[in-house]
Design a protein around this motif. Structure first.
Motif, PDB file in Angstrom:
ATOM      1  N   PRO B  77      48.696  24.839  34.686  1.00  0.00           N
ATOM      2  CA  PRO B  77      48.607  26.262  35.062  1.00  0.00           C
ATOM      3  C   PRO B  77      48.839  26.489  36.559  1.00  0.00           C
ATOM      4  O   PRO B  77      49.459  27.491  36.935  1.00  0.00           O
ATOM      5  CB  PRO B  77      47.176  26.650  34.688  1.00  0.00           C
ATOM      6  CG  PRO B  77      46.736  25.643  33.701  1.00  0.00           C
ATOM      7  CD  PRO B  77      47.479  24.387  34.000  1.00  0.00           C
ATOM      8  N   LEU B  80      52.361  26.810  37.441  1.00  0.00           N
ATOM      9  CA  LEU B  80      52.878  28.114  36.997  1.00  0.00           C
ATOM     10  C   LEU B  80      52.436  29.253  37.919  1.00  0.00           C
ATOM     11  O   LEU B  80      52.702  30.409  37.609  1.00  0.00           O
ATOM     12  CB  LEU B  80      52.335  28.444  35.610  1.00  0.00           C
ATOM     13  CG  LEU B  80      52.879  27.745  34.385  1.00  0.00           C
ATOM     14  CD1 LEU B  80      52.314  28.408  33.154  1.00  0.00           C
ATOM     15  CD2 LEU B  80      54.385  27.797  34.371  1.00  0.00           C
ATOM     16  N   GLY B  82      49.417  29.961  38.091  1.00  0.00           N
ATOM     17  CA  GLY B  82      48.237  30.476  37.397  1.00  0.00           C
ATOM     18  C   GLY B  82      47.025  29.644  37.767  1.00  0.00           C
ATOM     19  O   GLY B  82      47.044  28.931  38.781  1.00  0.00           O
ATOM     20  N   GLY B 127      46.120  31.380  26.818  1.00  0.00           N
ATOM     21  CA  GLY B 127      47.531  31.634  27.095  1.00  0.00           C
ATOM     22  C   GLY B 127      47.978  32.994  26.574  1.00  0.00           C
ATOM     23  O   GLY B 127      48.671  33.746  27.264  1.00  0.00           O
ATOM     24  N   ASP B 131      49.478  35.956  28.807  1.00  0.00           N
ATOM     25  CA  ASP B 131      50.883  36.336  28.689  1.00  0.00           C
ATOM     26  C   ASP B 131      51.083  37.627  27.894  1.00  0.00           C
ATOM     27  O   ASP B 131      51.821  38.507  28.310  1.00  0.00           O
ATOM     28  CB  ASP B 131      51.661  35.202  28.026  1.00  0.00           C
ATOM     29  CG  ASP B 131      53.146  35.460  28.109  1.00  0.00           C
ATOM     30  OD1 ASP B 131      53.713  35.187  29.181  1.00  0.00           O
ATOM     31  OD2 ASP B 131      53.722  35.970  27.125  1.00  0.00           O
ATOM     32  N   ALA B 137      45.395  35.471  34.990  1.00  0.00           N
ATOM     33  CA  ALA B 137      44.830  34.192  34.550  1.00  0.00           C
ATOM     34  C   ALA B 137      43.437  33.978  35.124  1.00  0.00           C
ATOM     35  O   ALA B 137      42.540  33.459  34.453  1.00  0.00           O
ATOM     36  CB  ALA B 137      45.757  33.050  34.975  1.00  0.00           C
ATOM     37  N   CYS B 206      58.404  24.715  34.201  1.00  0.00           N
ATOM     38  CA  CYS B 206      57.104  25.029  34.820  1.00  0.00           C
ATOM     39  C   CYS B 206      57.305  25.310  36.307  1.00  0.00           C
ATOM     40  O   CYS B 206      56.825  26.312  36.843  1.00  0.00           O
ATOM     41  CB  CYS B 206      56.126  23.868  34.670  1.00  0.00           C
ATOM     42  SG  CYS B 206      55.530  23.627  33.002  1.00  0.00           S
ATOM     43  N   ALA B 213      58.865  33.623  38.856  1.00  0.00           N
ATOM     44  CA  ALA B 213      58.787  33.896  37.421  1.00  0.00           C
ATOM     45  C   ALA B 213      59.916  34.819  36.974  1.00  0.00           C
ATOM     46  O   ALA B 213      60.497  34.634  35.905  1.00  0.00           O
ATOM     47  CB  ALA B 213      57.430  34.507  37.079  1.00  0.00           C
ATOM     48  N   THR B 224      56.932  32.985  28.018  1.00  0.00           N
ATOM     49  CA  THR B 224      55.762  33.029  27.126  1.00  0.00           C
ATOM     50  C   THR B 224      55.453  31.648  26.561  1.00  0.00           C
ATOM     51  O   THR B 224      54.317  31.173  26.621  1.00  0.00           O
ATOM     52  CB  THR B 224      56.029  34.000  25.953  1.00  0.00           C
ATOM     53  OG1 THR B 224      56.257  35.291  26.498  1.00  0.00           O
ATOM     54  CG2 THR B 224      54.852  34.042  25.003  1.00  0.00           C
ATOM     55  N   THR B 227      54.137  29.259  29.204  1.00  0.00           N
ATOM     56  CA  THR B 227      52.771  29.613  29.582  1.00  0.00           C
ATOM     57  C   THR B 227      51.777  29.129  28.534  1.00  0.00           C
ATOM     58  O   THR B 227      50.762  28.502  28.858  1.00  0.00           O
ATOM     59  CB  THR B 227      52.644  31.150  29.732  1.00  0.00           C
ATOM     60  OG1 THR B 227      53.633  31.584  30.655  1.00  0.00           O
ATOM     61  CG2 THR B 227      51.267  31.543  30.221  1.00  0.00           C
ATOM     62  N   CYS B 230      51.332  25.391  28.696  1.00  0.00           N
ATOM     63  CA  CYS B 230      50.580  24.936  29.871  1.00  0.00           C
ATOM     64  C   CYS B 230      49.076  25.148  29.697  1.00  0.00           C
ATOM     65  O   CYS B 230      48.278  24.261  30.008  1.00  0.00           O
ATOM     66  CB  CYS B 230      51.065  25.656  31.126  1.00  0.00           C
ATOM     67  SG  CYS B 230      52.638  25.000  31.698  1.00  0.00           S
ATOM     68  N   TYR B 231      48.665  26.325  29.201  1.00  0.00           N
ATOM     69  CA  TYR B 231      47.226  26.560  29.020  1.00  0.00           C
ATOM     70  C   TYR B 231      46.665  25.721  27.885  1.00  0.00           C
ATOM     71  O   TYR B 231      45.502  25.320  27.909  1.00  0.00           O
ATOM     72  CB  TYR B 231      46.932  28.057  28.848  1.00  0.00           C
ATOM     73  CG  TYR B 231      47.021  28.761  30.190  1.00  0.00           C
ATOM     74  CD1 TYR B 231      45.926  28.767  31.049  1.00  0.00           C
ATOM     75  CD2 TYR B 231      48.211  29.333  30.632  1.00  0.00           C
ATOM     76  CE1 TYR B 231      46.008  29.353  32.301  1.00  0.00           C
ATOM     77  CE2 TYR B 231      48.308  29.915  31.876  1.00  0.00           C
ATOM     78  CZ  TYR B 231      47.205  29.925  32.715  1.00  0.00           C
ATOM     79  OH  TYR B 231      47.293  30.477  33.958  1.00  0.00           O
TER      80      TYR B 231
END
Lengths: 332, 335
Positions: B77, B80, B82, B127, B131, B137, B206, B213, B224, B227, B230-231
């Motif tokens: 994250p 990203l 985040g 996530g 998103d 986040a 990533c 972004a 999407t 994301t 990643c989460y």
């Protein structure tokens, strides 16, 4: 200690009969707020168990309240202020922080709500009574148990010692540590070589214990001042197979600690009586609301649990509140 | 590394030469942190005769493993741009449920996939909220930090769960070729993560999303999807850490992993990750985790007060980010 508790309970009995001559007094309208330091630990759950048992016997309502973390001082102050606003019959509270809770407790008393302080005191005298473990005495007992264990293992009361504090700035922990250190002066052969302060984090308690054992290979004893540190130290000792070499005494109890006592990794647990704090706390609170006067301090007692007495009925209730049997006098 | 300048100067060859020289002079911050860690090791080796012993090294290997796994997950994250503040609570929730399943005599081989599935589900929720619902986040996972910890206390009643099967010791107390099994597991997870970030399309996406972004979206990257993945990785690794904690502590503890999210973020940042996204490596995370573990271990071995230890850790985070900023400024100046 126990006598004092019974004496106080007797006063309660007298008080209640004086106020309500009918044996089957009706307290169903009474509501007592029980506020603990954290709703998330076994210890405070046991206080609630005791409070519920008393509420059942007395036929009154209780609210069980508390912040989720003992570190949340502001949270407890808010809960106390809300409780005062809701005008309960009486309040039973364990003060997370002696200074921060002093004013709210005094406010409640000023508002005509009797307050019974349990477990941890506040910096005020404006409450009915303080019903608690004498933590200093508990620390003294821990030092004596360690000395006894070390003598039994090595033949002499001498060697290197360590102690683990669970959290900085908690009065009850400070008192335990002080009692332990004060009593240790009686045993000049025992020297403190390590002290760590944790953050009530189980992984850190384990890490600190491992590192202490690395640094002090000749360690003979450890005092852990609550069950999280005791779990950590016990796990470190059993990991390194040092259970039979290093004496370990811990304050409070957890299910893992009980296993450690049975396996001989922990030599003694210094056990408080949180059930009685909740039980007698609610009973005293109701009595105080009916005008009964209490001594300023009532000791709820500490017991020493070892491998020898862990299965005895007297200890069963202290280790597992579900097995708690009330004495005939305190029961129905 | 995404540390190269985003725009190429269109000037004469002199500018190119200057830029090349600045790149030569700019080492990734991981190298400085690694150098510092080595210095700390040498120092501790000199001042404590217990530091460089086999027992202590193997202790530290076990101590660093769980923190590093959480940090590896947290890195995704962070790249990203985040953040996941819920990892400590997720580790506690998955850990306590894992312990409760084992205490109810469920076989490990059944409890493990169930816990992994729970971790993935939590990651998916995080996530999707970020998103699809467009909640920042920080807020989503702050809610998770509180909410999942609350669930942990609810399901456990705030009590520790004991009675773990002895087979669990196979992870926490055994070694493979002299290296603690936990460390080996951490290394495997680290290598897989490194591979994903460095050599797969997903990994490169990533960094692209973290750098910008909007341009990533315009070149056709499915933001999407990346994301969510990643989460999910962050929560999955937290679940791994939760189970390993149960094995290490030989019990489920509802207080486990308190503050682990901050430890993980600190390790990632000290290892060169940027909270503004687009930067960060698994190796850096590992070095950061090792450094924090070393400081804790060193403080214990030297008997330095636990409170000084916290101060030192704080200063270290500030120092590393400062050094990194100076470097970036110098680079920008040349450009």
């Amino acid at each position: 200690m126990k006598k004092l508790l019974l004496l106080a309970a007797a006063t309660v009995g007298l008080g209640l009969t004086a106020q309500a001559p009918a044996r089957a007094a009706d307290f169903s309208k009474a509501r007592i707020d029980v506020i603990v330091k954290a709703t998330t630990s076994q210890y405070w759950a046991t206080v609630f168990d005791g409070a519920r048992a008393a509420a059942k016997v007395l036929g009154l309502q209780i609210s069980t309240l508390g912040a989720t973390s003992e570190a949340d001082v502001a949270g407890e102050v808010t809960i106390m202020e809300n409780a005062i606003a809701s005008k309960p019959t009486a309040i039973v509270i364990a003060a997370t922080n002696a200074a921060a809770l002093a004013k709210p407790i005094a406010h409640a008393t000023a508002a005509g709500i009797p307050v019974i302080v349990v477990d941890s005191d506040a910096n005020t005298s404006k409450y009915v009574t303080f019903l608690a473990t004498n933590n200093h005495t508990g620390g003294v007992k821990a030092a004596d148990e360690l000395a006894r264990c070390i003598k039994a293992r090595t033949g002499k009361v001498a060697g290197q010692m360590a102690y683990l504090t669970a959290l900085a700035g908690a009065q009850s922990l400070n008192d335990r540590d002080k009692g332990f250190l004060d009593e240790l002066k009686k045993y000049p052969g025992l020297k403190i070589v390590a002290h760590r302060t944790g953050n009530n984090d189980p992984a850190r308690a384990l890490t600190d214990s491992e590192d202490i054992l690395t640094r002090n290979p000749h360690l003979v004893g450890i005092f852990a001042d609550n069950e999280i540190e005791g779990d950590g130290a016990g796990t470190a000792l059993s990991e390194k197979n040092l259970g039979s070499k290093v004496c370990l005494v811990s304050f409070d109890t957890s299910s893992e600690e009980i296993n450690f006592v049975k396996k001989g990794v922990i030599d003694a647990l210094i056990v408080q009586n949180p059930f009685m704090m909740g039980y007698a706390g609610v009973w005293y609170a109701l009595a105080a609301a009916h005008g009964v006067v209490f001594p300023h301090y009532v000791d709820s007692g500490v017991s020493v649990v070892t491998k020898a007495n862990i299965d005895s009925p007297a200890m069963a209730g202290l280790l597992n509140p579900k097995k708690y049997t009330l004495t005939p006098f305190l029961g129905e | 590394m995404a540390s190269a300048p985003a725009t190429t100067p269109s000037g004469p060859a002199v500018a190119d030469e200057a830029q090349a020289s600045s790149l030569r002079h700019r080492l990734p911050v991981e190298i400085y942190v690694l150098g510092f860690t080595v210095l700390v090791w040498v120092g501790l080796g000199v001042f404590s005769r217990y530091f460089l012993t086999a027992g202590n090294i193997s202790n530290m290997m076990r101590q660093v493993s769980i923190d590093a796994i959480v940090a590896f997950g947290e890195l995704f994250p962070i790249i990203l741009a985040g953040i996941d503040l819920s990892v400590g609570s997720v580790a506690a929730l998955t850990g306590i449920l894992f312990a409760m399943m084992l205490a109810a005599h469920l076989p490990v081989l059944l409890a493990l996939p169930l816990t992994v599935a729970l971790g993935l589900l939590i990651g998916l929720i995080n996530g999707l909220a970020i998103d699809r619902l467009g909640i920042p986040a920080f807020i989503v996972t702050l809610a998770g930090l509180q909410g999942f910890r609350g669930l942990t206390y609810l399901v456990s009643g705030g009590m520790t769960v004991a009675g773990m099967p002895s087979s669990l010791d196979l992870v926490a107390r055994t070694s493979i070729a002299g290296i603690p099994t936990m460390f080996v597991l951490m290394a495997v997870i680290g290598l897989v993560s490194h591979f994903i970030l460095r050599y797969t399309r997903l990994g490169r996406y990533c960094y692209a999303i973290g750098s910008n972004a909007e341009s990533a979206r315009r070149v056709g990257i499915n933001v999407t999807q990346v994301t969510l993945v990643c989460y999910c990785i962050a929560a999955l690794f937290a679940a791994f850490a939760g189970m390993l904690l149960v094995s290490r502590l030989t019990m489920g503890n509802p207080n486990a992993g308190v503050g682990a999210e901050l430890q993980a973020i600190a390790a990632a940042v000290v290892g060169g990750a940027s909270l503004f996204g687009g930067r960060g490596t698994i190796l850096g995370c590992f070095i950061g985790s090792v450094l924090f573990t070393t400081i804790g271990n060193g403080a214990n071995l030297l008997g330095v007060s636990s409170f000084w230890q916290m101060v030192i850790e704080g200063l270290l985070i500030a120092l590393v980010v400062y050094v990194d900023n100076i470097q970036k400024k110098r680079q920008a100046g040349v450009r």
